[in-house]
Design an enzyme around this catalytic site. Structure first.
Site, PDB file in Angstrom:
ATOM      1  NE  ARG A   1     -45.783  -1.944 -36.407  1.00 55.35           N
ATOM      2  CZ  ARG A   1     -46.916  -2.640 -36.896  1.00 55.35           C
ATOM      3  NH1 ARG A   1     -46.690  -3.570 -37.800  1.00 55.35           N
ATOM      4  NH2 ARG A   1     -48.009  -2.255 -36.772  1.00 55.35           N
TER       5      ARG A   1
ATOM      6  CE  LYS B   1     -26.723  -8.049 -43.967  1.00 56.46           C
ATOM      7  NZ  LYS B   1     -25.956  -8.615 -43.382  1.00 56.46           N
TER       8      LYS B   1
ATOM      9  CB  CYS C   1     -44.152   9.885 -34.303  1.00 56.05           C
ATOM     10  SG  CYS C   1     -43.318   8.790 -33.052  1.00 56.05           S
ATOM     11  CB  THR C   2     -42.850  12.508 -30.094  1.00 57.43           C
ATOM     12  OG1 THR C   2     -43.010  11.204 -29.741  1.00 57.43           O
ATOM     13  CG2 THR C   2     -43.170  13.581 -28.725  1.00 57.43           C
TER      14      THR C   2
ATOM     15  CB  THR D   1     -37.787  12.120 -26.709  1.00 56.34           C
ATOM     16  OG1 THR D   1     -38.377  12.555 -27.995  1.00 56.34           O
ATOM     17  CG2 THR D   1     -38.645  12.797 -25.388  1.00 56.34           C
ATOM     18  N   GLY D   2     -35.678  13.582 -28.259  1.00 53.87           N
ATOM     19  CA  GLY D   2     -35.143  15.056 -28.708  1.00 53.87           C
ATOM     20  C   GLY D   2     -36.155  15.766 -29.306  1.00 53.87           C
TER      21      GLY D   2
END
EC number: 1.2.1.12
Length: 335
Positions: free
Chosen positions: A12, A79, A151-152, A210-211
């Site tokens: 994404r 990889k 993103c947060t 969430t951190g």
């Protein structure tokens, strides 16, 4: 001279970073690496996007390359990052967007492969984190591996900075109501570390850790230990919203707080922090390139020192835009 970049991980964020980078005249994407995606499939995935729509230009593949609007981009399928021939491809900067190599040790492999610097598109346990608009000016050229945080954190930090600078934050709690991400399940399935995370994404509200709030303390040291938070995963495909509830050091009215945020959105945080008084909902922010958009009509104040603030963010497109902004800042500071 163009900034030459390679993208590791064509998911994404990787694909959106490519879309955004193609619009910047100072950036040239020369290679993409993803062990799970062949060039022909990479072209299809880049061209068609269920959330952000079809790419408006020409997209094809030829041999081992992706061809976008006539520009050829080499596609590797390694990889191990150390095996990617970044140096031979002429890549100076790598966007590490697999979500796997988030430590300095993991990201160092890109440098071993010939790259000069790496930007990790996720929080990192040991790489310095930068949030554009908040602390990117502290970047120094000796830093070869940096993180663009989450993103947060990119949504929360600009808002927290304005509030802390103007009124002081005693302490605070954050909840992000967050859209589905690729790690979630389409139907109930095994998720040994996070049992709730194994439940059907499309039919549940799923509490998660969430951190992001604690990470604000890394980019704004004054707030270290003063913020923590949680996440509620909800069945929407994109756009999330932060609920920041804080105790202020200095008394204020909701109007004074709103005015401070509005002033910042038109001043030092223009293009990063947005401001709206419209009766908006999540889809109104699809494709927004802001890190954070303050929703003036949605917040509430209980007392002059206790307030809840609401801010929206396109957790895919807004964040990917900041990745490219940070890349440009790092490149400029390094020359």
């Amino acid at each position: 001279m163009a900034i030459t970049i390679g993208i590791n991980g064509f998911g994404r964020i990787g694909r959106l970073v490519l879309r955004i980078a193609l619009q910047r005249s100072d950036i040239k994407v020369v290679a993409v690496n993803d062990p799970f995606i062949a060039p022909e499939y990479a072209a299809y995935m880049f061209k068609y996007d269920s959330t952000h729509g079809r790419y408006k230009g020409e997209v094809t593949s030829k041999d081992d390359s992706l061809v976008i609007d006539g520009q050829s981009i080499k596609v590797f399928g390694e990889k191990d990052p150390a095996s990617i021939p970044w140096g031979k491809a002429g890549v100076d900067y790598v966007i590490e967007s697999t979500g796997v190599f988030t430590t300095t040790e993991g990201a160092q492999k890109h440098i071993d492969g010939g790259a000069k610097k790496v930007i990790i598109t996720a929080p990192s346990s040991d790489a310095p984190m930068f949030v554009v608009g908040v602390n990117e000016q502290k970047y120094t050229p000796d830093l070869k591996i940096v993180s663009n945080a989450s993103c947060t954190t990119n949504c929360l930090a600009p808002l927290a900075k304005v509030i802390n600078d103007k009124f002081g934050i005693e302490e605070g709690l954050m909840t992000t109501v967050h859209s589905i991400t690729a790690t979630q399940k389409t139907v109930d399935g095994p998720s040994h570390k996070d049992w709730r995370g194994g439940r059907t994404a499309s039919g549940n509200i799923i509490p998660s850790s969430t951190g992001a709030a604690k990470a604000v303390g890394k980019v704004i040291p004054e707030l270290n230990g003063k913020l923590t938070g949680m996440s509620l995963r909800v069945p929407t495909v994109d756009v999330s919203v932060v609920d920041l509830t804080v105790r202020l050091k200095k008394s204020a009215t909701y109007e004074e707080i709103s005015e401070a945020i509005k002033a910042a959105s038109n001043g030092e945080l223009k293009g990063i922090l947005g401001y709206t008084e419209d009766a908006v909902v999540s889809t109104d922010f699809l494709g927004s390139d802001y890190s954070s958009i303050f929703d003036q009509k949605a917040g509430i104040l209980l007392s002059p020192t206790f307030v809840k603030l609401i801010s929206w963010y396109d957790n895919e497109f807004g964040y990917s835009t900041r990745v490219v902004d940070l890349l440009e800042h790092v490149a400029k500071a390094s020359n």
